[in-house]
Each structure stands twice: as structure tokens, then as C-alpha cells.
Design a protein around this motif. Structure first.
Motif, short mmCIF file in Angstrom:
data_model
loop_
_atom_site.label_atom_id
_atom_site.label_comp_id
_atom_site.label_asym_id
_atom_site.label_seq_id
_atom_site.Cartn_x
_atom_site.Cartn_y
_atom_site.Cartn_z
N LEU B 239 0.82 -1.21 0.00
CA LEU B 239 0.00 0.00 0.00
C LEU B 239 0.85 1.25 0.00
CD1 LEU B 239 -2.92 -0.66 2.43
CD2 LEU B 239 -2.93 -0.54 -0.01
N LEU B 240 2.05 1.16 0.59
CA LEU B 240 2.85 2.37 0.76
C LEU B 240 3.54 2.79 -0.53
CD1 LEU B 240 4.57 1.62 4.14
CD2 LEU B 240 2.68 3.14 3.73
N SER B 241 3.92 1.78 -1.32
CA SER B 241 4.87 2.08 -2.39
C SER B 241 4.34 3.06 -3.42
CB SER B 241 5.25 0.78 -3.09
OG SER B 241 5.63 -0.16 -2.14
N PHE B 242 3.07 2.91 -3.81
CA PHE B 242 2.63 3.68 -4.96
C PHE B 242 1.50 4.64 -4.60
CE2 PHE B 242 4.35 -0.34 -6.50
CZ PHE B 242 5.42 0.17 -7.23
N SER B 243 1.50 5.18 -3.39
CA SER B 243 0.46 6.15 -3.06
C SER B 243 1.08 7.29 -2.26
CB SER B 243 -0.66 5.48 -2.26
OG SER B 243 -0.13 5.01 -1.05
N TRP B 244 0.25 8.25 -1.92
CA TRP B 244 0.76 9.40 -1.15
C TRP B 244 1.16 8.99 0.25
CZ3 TRP B 244 -2.13 10.27 3.16
CH2 TRP B 244 -3.42 9.76 3.15
N LEU B 245 0.69 7.82 0.71
CA LEU B 245 1.07 7.37 2.06
C LEU B 245 2.58 7.21 2.18
CD1 LEU B 245 -1.53 4.58 2.76
CD2 LEU B 245 -1.44 6.83 3.74
N GLY B 246 3.17 6.62 1.12
CA GLY B 246 4.61 6.40 1.13
C GLY B 246 5.36 7.72 1.16
N GLN B 247 4.87 8.71 0.39
CA GLN B 247 5.56 10.00 0.36
C GLN B 247 5.50 10.69 1.72
OE1 GLN B 247 3.92 12.20 -2.88
NE2 GLN B 247 4.16 10.47 -4.28
N LEU B 248 4.29 10.63 2.33
CA LEU B 248 4.15 11.24 3.66
C LEU B 248 5.05 10.54 4.66
CD1 LEU B 248 2.52 13.21 5.43
CD2 LEU B 248 0.98 11.33 5.90
N LEU B 249 5.06 9.21 4.60
CA LEU B 249 5.88 8.46 5.55
C LEU B 249 7.36 8.74 5.33
CD1 LEU B 249 5.74 6.45 7.83
CD2 LEU B 249 6.06 4.64 6.20
N LEU B 250 7.76 8.89 4.06
CA LEU B 250 9.16 9.19 3.77
C LEU B 250 9.56 10.51 4.42
CD1 LEU B 250 11.79 8.68 2.29
CD2 LEU B 250 10.83 9.76 0.29
N LEU B 251 8.70 11.53 4.28
CA LEU B 251 9.01 12.84 4.87
C LEU B 251 9.11 12.73 6.38
CD1 LEU B 251 9.34 15.87 4.47
CD2 LEU B 251 6.90 16.08 4.85
N LEU B 252 8.07 12.14 7.01
CA LEU B 252 8.03 12.09 8.48
C LEU B 252 9.18 11.25 9.02
CD1 LEU B 252 4.24 11.77 9.19
CD2 LEU B 252 5.70 13.72 9.58
N ALA B 253 9.43 10.11 8.37
CA ALA B 253 10.47 9.21 8.90
C ALA B 253 11.84 9.83 8.76
CB ALA B 253 10.40 7.88 8.17
N SER B 254 12.11 10.49 7.61
CA SER B 254 13.46 11.05 7.48
C SER B 254 13.60 12.27 8.39
CB SER B 254 13.78 11.38 6.03
OG SER B 254 12.72 12.00 5.41
N LEU B 255 12.50 12.99 8.64
CA LEU B 255 12.59 14.08 9.63
C LEU B 255 12.83 13.54 11.02
CD1 LEU B 255 9.88 16.65 8.58
CD2 LEU B 255 12.30 17.02 8.75
N THR B 256 12.22 12.38 11.35
CA THR B 256 12.48 11.75 12.65
C THR B 256 13.94 11.40 12.80
OG1 THR B 256 10.31 10.77 12.49
CG2 THR B 256 11.77 9.88 14.15
N MET B 257 14.49 10.84 11.71
CA MET B 257 15.89 10.44 11.72
C MET B 257 16.77 11.66 11.97
SD MET B 257 17.62 8.36 8.63
CE MET B 257 16.99 9.39 7.36
N PHE B 258 16.47 12.76 11.30
CA PHE B 258 17.25 13.99 11.40
C PHE B 258 17.11 14.60 12.80
CE2 PHE B 258 17.37 18.66 10.38
CZ PHE B 258 18.74 18.71 10.17
N MET B 259 15.85 14.68 13.26
CA MET B 259 15.56 15.30 14.55
C MET B 259 16.26 14.55 15.69
SD MET B 259 13.45 14.59 17.34
CE MET B 259 12.30 13.42 16.71
N SER B 260 16.16 13.21 15.68
CA SER B 260 16.74 12.48 16.80
C SER B 260 18.25 12.46 16.73
CB SER B 260 16.18 11.07 16.85
OG SER B 260 16.22 10.50 15.59
N GLY B 261 18.81 12.48 15.49
CA GLY B 261 20.26 12.56 15.37
C GLY B 261 20.78 13.86 15.95
N LEU B 262 20.07 14.96 15.67
CA LEU B 262 20.47 16.24 16.24
C LEU B 262 20.31 16.23 17.75
CD1 LEU B 262 19.06 18.97 13.89
CD2 LEU B 262 21.40 18.66 14.55
N GLY B 263 19.17 15.69 18.21
CA GLY B 263 18.90 15.70 19.64
C GLY B 263 19.95 14.92 20.41
#
Lengths: 96, 578
Positions: B239-263
Motif C-alpha cells: 500500500l505504501l509504495s505507490f500512493s501518497w502514504l509512502g511519500q508522507l511516511l518518507l518525509l516524516l520518517a526522514s525528519l524523525t531520523m534527522f531530529m533524533s540525530g540532532l537531539g
């Protein structure tokens, strides 16, 4: 009509005497005095009444005798109460 | 009794189950087999509620890793929780946790997965509040309530799944891929997975859950519970690969990665640094999953579980020796005093950074190279590589603070490296986090990924890691930077160091107005009007009436007499004038 006027003065005096008796409630002496006043009114009423019954005023002597005895009895209670309890407040009767 | 404690029995049982699961998974992988077991609980009209068990190589391998880590963690707790009064309760809670994890892994059914999913939520709450103090209670409540959002999302997804007449989602994912209802179910499941895996709006519970005992952190908050969300989305990956869900998850997950790395670069609590690094790795798994590479996510999930559990176990050993202090500023020079623990610590740290030929290298390097050859925008590309650099940076900062220099702890403190039970538990994972990556690489990918990159891009990962490591080490050396630079930019460092204010938003931010309203209600109703008209007023009335009654008890005969006389006078008045 004249009879009402004849009786009304002692009746009013009697009621005033009663009022005086029930409103004085601190000292036993003042109560005894107002009681004495009621006795006098009663004597007055008895006198008028006896005047209507053939002027048998002699009977009032008996009343006076008993009332004097009562007065003496009351005063003796007063004196003995002051001697035992130090005051004559009526409110402290409940401790006797 | 020495060999028959609950820890030893559980260790032997779990490791043997783990070993058999591993052998089965090899067999299933080799023959490309899937076993599917269904037990019908109740059938209503055309819908059947079934308990489904799915055994394929993925679930069996994940089960074997979870069981192995759990067994070693239980073995480790034998010494770590040695003087604890309720160690039996502790081990039973951990075992119940493992049971719910197993149920979660093998159920590809939205209803029967709830058994494991809610079990995880409940048991992890009990484990977070294991040390009974206010801080643990708060952390437990934050954890439980954040996870509750995901539970509600799963329940809503069950309600929407009613359309299809069965809750075995794996049969419907491909067929109904483009239907609106399926997208709705997918977004709800994604919400549930994001709460479990602490992605960005729900991140604050993971560092807070470090109030749990360290073995729990090693098992629950690094390798199993938080990867449950990733695992669920691996099952839902179509379900994730070819819909807007995947794009949203990509943004949120990579922001999580960035945020926690900084923290993590601003944090001073040993366990919280490791928790934030877990969060960053979860963001990496989620983001590569959202791009459709579910096998890579599974690969990184498994290797990460190995070295992160080891990292937490080393942290536990260090905390024991530092007299239960977790502040890394009080550590230092531990590589001299605790050489074996430090070795394990450094191996797992380097595996986390992606040091070649350790466990993390195979998965992380492959993820980053696949990202480079994928069709991806600049922003996500920047987040991926900057976060990789940050990972190395905080790892080296941690090494600088804890391993090098002099000991900054109190002088009345004995450091030793002879807690053999803990060390034995760590040794098992040490071997796994050295060989695990290459072993899994051979197993999971029978045909290697074809990666074709120019030289500069190929070396980009290595360069980013080396630069991050140097940066993290040098910036921590206060004799080089004797002026505290983060104090000069106080606002921005508070913002970055407190996970972008997420702990405040998800605690005070959520509860501020309800609490204020509650205070108003308490002050004006419970302690206000209802007290005034209830207790206090009744009391006052009773006092007043009793006072009047007491006047009667005063024995004032003359007053009664007076009342009587007046009464007679009034009666007389009526008699005469009526």
C-alpha cells in the motif's frame, strides 16, 4: 356597663402585675416583690367582691394572713439561699 | 538453586526455541515455503473472525532474533536485577512481552494481531513503571497513551476492513490496492505503526521510556517493541509504495531520523542518547520502507536489533559501575577501567555507525546506496546523508565523553569489569553483531543488489561518516573550544536538544487546557459551590438549630412562663374581641 368599669381597673392591674412578674427574672427578691404586687391586686379584687357579698370584709383578713405567711416563707427561702449560695439569682435555682 | 533460577530456565527455553525458529526459517527460505494456519473463532453472516498464523522466513527469522535477544537479556538480568526483590515478576513481565511479540509477528490478521499489539502496549507500560517513582509513572503514562492512539487507529482499521468480509489483510492488499477504502485502512495502519515506532508526532515517548530498567530498554525499546510498527508496515508495504502514504511516511520518517540525530548530539543522559539513536535508526528503516524496499528495512531491523541490544547492555553494565549515574559527563576513561565492556560498547557503536564488515555496515551501506540510485528529491537525500553523519557524530561524542580522558566520577567508587554473568550475556550479542550482518546478507539476498554509482557518490557515505566522526569528537573537546558555543546560540540549541519541543507538545501541550478546566471545576464545584451548599452549609445549619435547641435546654423557667402568659393574653384577646 358600670360593672365592667368596676372590674376593669383591677383586671388591668392584675395583668400588669402578671407581666411584671414574668418579666422580672434575674433576682428572686424582685420576683417576690412583684408576686407581692399580684397578691395586693388579688386582695383588692377580693375586697370589691366581698363588698358585693354583704360587706363580709372579715374574710379578707384570712387572705391577708395567708399572704403574709407566703411572703415570710418566700423571704426566708431568699435569705437561706443567699447564705448557702451567695446570691439570689433565680437562674441558679436549677443547681439546687 | 543457583542453576534453577527463573532466569536460567527462561534462558535455556528461549534460546532453544530461538535456535529451532532459526533452523525452520532457513528451511523455509531455502524452499521458498509459507505455512498458513487458520483457526475460525466465530463466523457471523459472511464475515469470519479467524485467528491466523503465518509462518514464512521473515516471521520465523524475526522470531528467532527476538527470542535470542530476549534470552540473552534475561540471562543478563540475572545479575543486573540481582538485588531486586521482585525479580520473578520482572522476568515474568519480560516473558509475557516476548509472548505478545510472538503473537504480533505471526498474525497477518487485523483482529488477531490485536492480541499481540495490545499485549505489547500493556506489558511495556508495566515494564516502564517497574521502578515505582513519579518519573517512571509519567513516562509510562506518556508511553501508554501515545501507543493508545495507534490502538485506536487499528480498531478503526478493523471497522473499515468489515467491507471485505475478512480481516486477513494480506489477501486484499494487492487486489484492492487502488480502492479508497483500502487507502483509508492503509493510512490508519500507518498511523498505528508510527505511534509504535515513535515517528515524528509521537516521538517523545521513546526517550521518556528510558525510565524502565536497562534490560527492558535493551529488549523492548531497541529491538522489539519499537520495530513492531516497522514490521507491520513491512507486511503492508504494497500500500505504501505507490500512493501518497509512502511519500508522507518518507518525509516524516526522514525528519524523525534527522531530529533524533540532532537531539542525541545535545543529550547528556547515556540511555537517552542510545534511545535517540534507536529513534534515528527507526526513521532510517521507515524511510527506506516507504520507498518500497521492504527487504532492506527488514535487514536493517534485524541487524539493528543485534547491536542496539548490545549497546544497551553495555550501557547497563556501565551504569552499574558508575553507582547508578547515567550522566556521561561523570564518566570518562572507562576504556582503562572496564576494558571488556568498553570493547563491546565500541563494537556496537561502530556497528551502529556502519564501520565496514560489522553488522550495521551491510544494511546501512546498502540502504544508502539504494537511496542514491533511487529516484528521490534533494531534501530527502540531504536528510538521509546528514543524519548518517549525525549518527557517527553522536557516537564519537559518546566515545569521547565515556571512554577517553580521566574518570570524572566521585572518588569513593569502585570500578570493576568482573560482572561475568552480564559480560557473558553481552558476549553472545557481541559475536552476533560482528557476524550478523554478513550472515543475513547471504541469507536474505540470494541475488545481490546491482548498484552502479560514480566514484564520488560511492565514497559519499564513507566521507560523511568520517567527517561526522571527526566533527563529533572534536566539537566535544572543550579544551579546543573552551567557550561553550551552544550557550551563545541558546534558543536554537534548546530547540534542537529537546527533540524540537516534542516532549513538551505531547505532554503539557496536550493536557494544558484539560488540566486547567479540571482545576476550574475542582476549585468552583468540588471545593467551591458543592462544598458550600453541601457539607459546609449543612454543618452551619445544624450548628444554628442546635444552638436554638440549647437555648431551650437552658432551663429558663421564667421565659417559658412569660411565653405562656403572653399566649394566654392572646387567647384572651381573641375571646373578648372576636
Amino acid at each position: 356597663m358600670i360593672m365592667i368599669l368596676y372590674w376593669s381597673l383591677p383586671m388591668i392591674l392584675f395583668i400588669l402585675g402578671l407581666f411584671c412578674f414574668v418579666s422580672n427574672r434575674k433576682h428572686l427578691l424582685s420576683m417576690l416583690l412583684s408576686l407581692e404586687f399580684i397578691v395586693l391586686i388579688l386582695f383588692f379584687m377580693l375586697f370589691i367582691y366581698l363588698n358585693m357579698l354583704n360587706y363580709e370584709s372579715y374574710f379578707s383578713m384570712m387572705f391577708l394572713t395567708f399572704s403574709v405567711c407566703e411572703g415570710a416563707l418566700g423571704l426566708s427561702i431568699l435569705v437561706s439561699m443567699i447564705r448557702t449560695h451567695g446570691n439570689d439569682y433565680f437562674q441558679s435555682f436549677n443547681i439546687m | 538453586m543457583k542453576y534453577l533460577s527463573i532466569c536460567s530456565i527462561s534462558f535455556v527455553n528461549l534460546i532453544s526455541i530461538s535456535f529451532s525458529c532459526f533452523l525452520f526459517s532457513l528451511y523455509f527460505l531455502l524452499n521458498n515455503m509459507v505455512y498458513f494456519i487458520e483457526w475460525e473463532v466465530v463466523s457471523l453472516n459472511s464475515m469470519s473472525i479467524v485467528m491466523t498464523f503465518l509462518f514464512d522466513w521473515m516471521s520465523l527469522l524475526f522470531m528467532s532474533f527476538v527470542l535470542m535477544i530476549a534470552s540473552l537479556v534475561i540471562f543478563y538480568s540475572k545479575e543486573y536485577m540481582e538485588s531486586d526483590e521482585n525479580i520473578n515478576r520482572f522476568i515474568m513481565l519480560v516473558l509475557m512481552f516476548v509472548l505478545s511479540m510472538m503473537l504480533l509477528i505471526i498474525s497477518p490478521n487485523l483482529i488477531s494481531i490485536l492480541l499481540g499489539w495490545d499485549g505489547l502496549g500493556l506489558v511495556s507500560y508495566c515494564l516502564v513503571i517497574y521502578f515505582q517513582n513519579i518519573k517512571s509513572y509519567n513516562a509510562g503514562m506518556l508511553t501508554a497513551l501515545s501507543n493508545r492512539i495507534g490502538d485506536v487507529a487499528l480498531l478503526l482499521a478493523i471497522a473499515w476492513m468489515l467491507n471485505y468480509g475478512s480481516w486477513n489483510y494480506i489477501f486484499y492488499l494487492e487486489v484492492m490496492q487502488n480502492e479508497f477504502e483500502m487507502l483509508l485502512i492503509g493510512s490508519l495502519v500507518m498511523l498505528a505503526a508510527m505511534t509504535k515506532s515513535a515517528q515524528i508526532p509521537f516521538s517523545s515517548w521513546l526517550p521518556a521510556a528510558m525510565a524502565a530498567p536497562t534490560p527492558v530498554s535493551a529488549l523492548v525499546h531497541s529491538s522489539t517493541l519499537v520495530t513492531a510498527g516497522v514490521y507491520l508496515l513491512i507486511r503492508f508495504n504494497i500500500l505504501l509504495s505507490f500512493s501518497w502514504l509512502g511519500q508522507l511516511l518518507l518525509l516524516l520518517a526522514s525528519l524523525t531520523m534527522f531530529m533524533s540525530g540532532l537531539g542525541a548530539n545535545f543529550e547528556f543522559d547515556l540511555k537517552k542518547i542510545i534511545a535517540l539513536s534507536t529513534l534515528s535508526q527507526l526513521g532510517l528503516m521507515m524511510s527506506i520502507l516507504s520507498m518500497g524496499f521492504y527487504k532492506l528495512a527488514m535487514f536493517h531491523l534485524l541487524t539493528h536489533a543485534l547491536f542496539k541490544a548490545l549497546l544497551f547492555m553495555c550501557a547497563g553494565a556501565i551504569i552499574h559501575n558508575m553507582n547508578n549515574s547515567q550522566d556521561i559527563r561523570l564518566m570518562g576513561g572507562l576504556s582503562i577501567h572496564m576494558p571488556l565492556t568498553s570493547t563491546c560498547f565500541n563494537v556496537s557503536n561502530l556497528a551502529l555507525c556502519g564501520m565496514p564488515f560489522l553488522a550495521g555496515f551491510y544494511s546501512k551501506d546498502m540502504i544508502l546506496e539504494v537511496v542514491m540510485i533511487s529516484n528521490i528529491n534533494m531534501f530527502s537525500f540531504f536528510l538521509y546523508f546528514f543524519s548518517t553523519g549525525l549518527t557517527v557524530s553522536y557516537s564519537f561524542r559518546l566515545v569521547y565523553y565515556s571512554m577517553t580522558g580521566d574518570l570524572n566520577c566521585g572518588s569513593l567508587n569502585m570500578l570493576n569489569d568482573e560482572s561475568w554473568v552480564m559480560l557473558r550475556g553481552m558476549m553472545g550479542l557481541l559475536i552476533m553483531s560482528i557476524i550478523g550482518g554478513s550472515m543475513l546478507n547471504w541469507l536474505i539476498f540470494p541475488i545481490p543488489y546491482m548498484i552502479c554509482l560514480p566514484k564520488l557518490m560511492k565514497f559519499l557515505t564513507l566521507f560523511v561518516c568520517i567527517f561526522g566522526g571527526l566533527f563529533g569528537y572534536l566539537i566535544s573537546m572543550t579544551n579546543l573550544y573552551s567557550l561553550n558555543k551552544s550557550l551563545l546560540n541558546y534558543n536554537i540549541s534548546v530547540f534542537l536538544g529537546s527533540m524540537w519541543f516534542m516532549p513538551y507538545i505531547s505532554t503539557y501541550g496536550m493536557i494544558f487546557y484539560p488540566l486547567n478546566m479540571g482545576q476550574l471545576v475542582v476549585k468552583s464545584f468540588d471545593q467551591g459551590w458543592s462544598e458550600y451548599f453541601g457539607g459546609q452549609h449543612l454543618y452551619q445549619k445544624l450548628v444554628n438549630y442546635s444552638q436554638i435547641l440549647f437555648l431551650m435546654h437552658n432551663n429558663s423557667l421564667k421565659i417559658y412562663l412569660m411565653l405562656f402568659v403572653f399566649w394566654i393574653l392572646i387567647l384572651l384577646n381573641f375571646l373578648l374581641f372576636m
